[in-house]
Structures are given as C-alpha cells and as structure tokens.
Design a protein around this motif. Structure first.
Motif, PDB file in Angstrom:
ATOM      1  N   MET A   1       0.825  -1.195   0.000  1.00 60.20           N
ATOM      2  CA  MET A   1       0.000   0.000   0.000  1.00 60.20           C
ATOM      3  C   MET A   1       0.871   1.262   0.000  1.00 60.20           C
ATOM      4  SD  MET A   1      -3.184   1.244   0.143  1.00 60.20           S
ATOM      5  CE  MET A   1      -4.272  -0.004   0.740  1.00 60.20           C
ATOM      6  N   LEU A   2       1.954   1.232   0.769  1.00 63.87           N
ATOM      7  CA  LEU A   2       2.848   2.386   0.842  1.00 63.87           C
ATOM      8  C   LEU A   2       3.420   2.714  -0.538  1.00 63.87           C
ATOM      9  CD1 LEU A   2       4.365   4.544   2.460  1.00 63.87           C
ATOM     10  CD2 LEU A   2       6.112   2.818   2.937  1.00 63.87           C
ATOM     11  N   GLU A   3       3.865   1.685  -1.249  1.00 70.98           N
ATOM     12  CA  GLU A   3       4.457   1.900  -2.570  1.00 70.98           C
ATOM     13  C   GLU A   3       3.434   2.497  -3.538  1.00 70.98           C
ATOM     14  OE1 GLU A   3       4.715  -1.178  -0.998  1.00 70.98           O
ATOM     15  OE2 GLU A   3       6.729  -0.779  -0.237  1.00 70.98           O
ATOM     16  N   LYS A   4       2.182   2.051  -3.435  1.00 69.63           N
ATOM     17  CA  LYS A   4       1.137   2.580  -4.311  1.00 69.63           C
ATOM     18  C   LYS A   4       0.850   4.042  -3.991  1.00 69.63           C
ATOM     19  CE  LYS A   4      -1.201  -1.761  -5.335  1.00 69.63           C
ATOM     20  NZ  LYS A   4      -2.461  -2.511  -5.247  1.00 69.63           N
ATOM     21  N   ALA A   5       0.851   4.388  -2.714  1.00 68.12           N
ATOM     22  CA  ALA A   5       0.610   5.777  -2.315  1.00 68.12           C
ATOM     23  C   ALA A   5       1.740   6.679  -2.817  1.00 68.12           C
ATOM     24  CB  ALA A   5       0.475   5.882  -0.802  1.00 68.12           C
ATOM     25  N   ILE A   6       2.962   6.204  -2.684  1.00 70.52           N
ATOM     26  CA  ILE A   6       4.117   6.976  -3.173  1.00 70.52           C
ATOM     27  C   ILE A   6       4.014   7.144  -4.682  1.00 70.52           C
ATOM     28  CG2 ILE A   6       6.618   6.897  -3.515  1.00 70.52           C
ATOM     29  CD1 ILE A   6       6.783   5.605  -0.677  1.00 70.52           C
ATOM     30  N   SER A   7       3.665   6.070  -5.364  1.00 68.42           N
ATOM     31  CA  SER A   7       3.517   6.120  -6.817  1.00 68.42           C
ATOM     32  C   SER A   7       2.426   7.103  -7.235  1.00 68.42           C
ATOM     33  CB  SER A   7       3.204   4.720  -7.353  1.00 68.42           C
ATOM     34  OG  SER A   7       2.990   4.767  -8.736  1.00 68.42           O
ATOM     35  N   LYS A   8       1.315   7.101  -6.519  1.00 68.03           N
ATOM     36  CA  LYS A   8       0.216   8.028  -6.819  1.00 68.03           C
ATOM     37  C   LYS A   8       0.690   9.476  -6.698  1.00 68.03           C
ATOM     38  CE  LYS A   8      -4.205   9.741  -5.208  1.00 68.03           C
ATOM     39  NZ  LYS A   8      -4.970  10.031  -4.045  1.00 68.03           N
ATOM     40  N   LEU A   9       1.399   9.776  -5.611  1.00 67.96           N
ATOM     41  CA  LEU A   9       1.893  11.142  -5.410  1.00 67.96           C
ATOM     42  C   LEU A   9       2.904  11.528  -6.484  1.00 67.96           C
ATOM     43  CD1 LEU A   9       2.329  11.134  -1.525  1.00 67.96           C
ATOM     44  CD2 LEU A   9       0.539  12.293  -2.834  1.00 67.96           C
ATOM     45  N   ARG A  10       3.841  10.639  -6.758  1.00 65.69           N
ATOM     46  CA  ARG A  10       4.870  10.935  -7.763  1.00 65.69           C
ATOM     47  C   ARG A  10       4.257  11.125  -9.154  1.00 65.69           C
ATOM     48  NH1 ARG A  10       9.929  10.582  -5.651  1.00 65.69           N
ATOM     49  NH2 ARG A  10      10.230   9.196  -3.876  1.00 65.69           N
ATOM     50  N   THR A  11       3.230  10.346  -9.469  1.00 67.79           N
ATOM     51  CA  THR A  11       2.558  10.487 -10.760  1.00 67.79           C
ATOM     52  C   THR A  11       1.924  11.869 -10.878  1.00 67.79           C
ATOM     53  OG1 THR A  11       2.134   8.112 -10.916  1.00 67.79           O
ATOM     54  CG2 THR A  11       0.731   9.554 -12.245  1.00 67.79           C
ATOM     55  N   GLU A  12       1.203  12.281  -9.846  1.00 71.02           N
ATOM     56  CA  GLU A  12       0.583  13.604  -9.900  1.00 71.02           C
ATOM     57  C   GLU A  12       1.633  14.703  -9.966  1.00 71.02           C
ATOM     58  OE1 GLU A  12      -2.698  16.501  -7.718  1.00 71.02           O
ATOM     59  OE2 GLU A  12      -2.292  14.548  -6.825  1.00 71.02           O
ATOM     60  N   MET A  13       2.706  14.533  -9.227  1.00 68.14           N
ATOM     61  CA  MET A  13       3.778  15.530  -9.268  1.00 68.14           C
ATOM     62  C   MET A  13       4.400  15.587 -10.664  1.00 68.14           C
ATOM     63  SD  MET A  13       5.464  14.724  -5.554  1.00 68.14           S
ATOM     64  CE  MET A  13       6.883  15.812  -5.724  1.00 68.14           C
ATOM     65  N   GLY A  14       4.587  14.429 -11.274  1.00 63.30           N
ATOM     66  CA  GLY A  14       5.166  14.385 -12.618  1.00 63.30           C
ATOM     67  C   GLY A  14       4.263  15.000 -13.667  1.00 63.30           C
ATOM     68  N   GLN A  15       2.972  14.833 -13.519  1.00 65.53           N
ATOM     69  CA  GLN A  15       2.013  15.399 -14.469  1.00 65.53           C
ATOM     70  C   GLN A  15       1.890  16.909 -14.305  1.00 65.53           C
ATOM     71  OE1 GLN A  15      -1.470  13.110 -13.487  1.00 65.53           O
ATOM     72  NE2 GLN A  15      -0.919  11.438 -14.869  1.00 65.53           N
ATOM     73  N   ASN A  16       2.322  17.418 -13.179  1.00 66.98           N
ATOM     74  CA  ASN A  16       2.216  18.856 -12.888  1.00 66.98           C
ATOM     75  C   ASN A  16       3.572  19.438 -12.515  1.00 66.98           C
ATOM     76  OD1 ASN A  16      -0.884  19.297 -12.791  1.00 66.98           O
ATOM     77  ND2 ASN A  16      -0.543  17.443 -11.612  1.00 66.98           N
ATOM     78  N   ASN A  17       4.616  19.004 -13.213  1.00 65.03           N
ATOM     79  CA  ASN A  17       5.958  19.411 -12.795  1.00 65.03           C
ATOM     80  C   ASN A  17       6.246  20.901 -12.980  1.00 65.03           C
ATOM     81  OD1 ASN A  17       6.274  19.412 -15.538  1.00 65.03           O
ATOM     82  ND2 ASN A  17       7.848  17.838 -15.595  1.00 65.03           N
ATOM     83  N   ALA A  18       5.390  21.628 -13.670  1.00 57.62           N
ATOM     84  CA  ALA A  18       5.586  23.071 -13.804  1.00 57.62           C
ATOM     85  C   ALA A  18       4.917  23.839 -12.663  1.00 57.62           C
ATOM     86  CB  ALA A  18       5.036  23.555 -15.146  1.00 57.62           C
ATOM     87  N   ASN A  19       4.166  23.140 -11.821  1.00 61.84           N
ATOM     88  CA  ASN A  19       3.472  23.795 -10.710  1.00 61.84           C
ATOM     89  C   ASN A  19       4.282  23.590  -9.430  1.00 61.84           C
ATOM     90  OD1 ASN A  19       1.785  24.447  -8.516  1.00 61.84           O
ATOM     91  ND2 ASN A  19      -0.057  23.915  -9.652  1.00 61.84           N
TER      92      ASN A  19
END
Length: 126
Positions: A1-19
């Motif tokens: 579960m921890l790895e999935k949560a980290i992945s979710k956050l990193r994905t959103e951060m990557g999709q919004n890397n200009a913000n």
C-alpha cells in the motif's frame, strides 16, 4: 500500500511538474509517508489529490484574508493538507526540501571567475 501511495503522489507531481505548489505539497506528503506509513491508505483515496488539497488551502486562506492578502504558515498549510486527506495529528515542524523538477526551476550555478590579469605588489616596488 505504501508503494502505491508513493507512486500516486509521484505520478501527480510528474504530471504537474511546472506547478511548484504541487511539488512542495507532494514532497511534504512523501516525507510524511516516510514517517507515517500507516497513513498510506488515506493518501490512496482516488478522489483526493494534491491539486484539490491546494484548493482547500485556498478556501482556508480566504477566511483569513485581510484586504487583498491572505497568508498561511507552513504548519497551517500542511495541517490543512493532512486534514483534507483525513489524516489526524499535528504537523511535525520540519523543513521540506524542494527539489527542482525542471532545469528552468533549478537554481543557477555560480560560474567560477576566470582572470587573465594577475598583479602582485612586488611588481610595483622598485
């Protein structure tokens, strides 16, 4: 579960890397997960996002608005983020390391001065 949560956050951060705000809050949440892995399930809520947590911060800041200015401390802002995700407890007051995600966001590196001119006091003494 921890790895999935980290992945979710990193994905959103990557999709919004200009913000940069999403980057800061994302780094905070990643840091929070390191210390509190038991909160990963709450981060995994598919309807909760970093961007929506920023909207919650904005709503709270508007309540404190004086004139055209509204300010939240780091602790207040991150507390709102945790509350938004349904995480109980106090925000640990620790600095968040902000990592630049693009070259244009990185701090400029200082260029070493090069000098072709070298004079010593002895050169002028007769």
């Amino acid at each position: 579960m921890l790895e999935k949560a980290i992945s979710k956050l990193r994905t959103e951060m990557g999709q919004n890397n200009a913000n940069p705000y999403i980057q800061v809050v994302g780094q905070f949440l990643l840091s929070h997960l390191e210390s509190n892995p038991d909160t990963a399930e709450k981060i995994m809520n598919s309807e909760k996002t970093i961007a929506k947590s920023l909207s919650e911060m904005e709503k709270e800041a508007k309540k404190k608005k004086v004139g055209n200015c509204a300010v939240l401390t780091d602790q207040e802002g991150f507390g709102i983020v945790l509350k938004y995700f349904g995480i109980e407890g106090q925000v640990v007051n620790r600095p968040i390391e902000i990592k630049a995600v693009e070259a244009n966001m990185a701090e400029p590196t200082a260029k070493k001065a090069t000098t072709d001119f070298d004079v010593k006091l002895e050169d002028f003494l007769v």
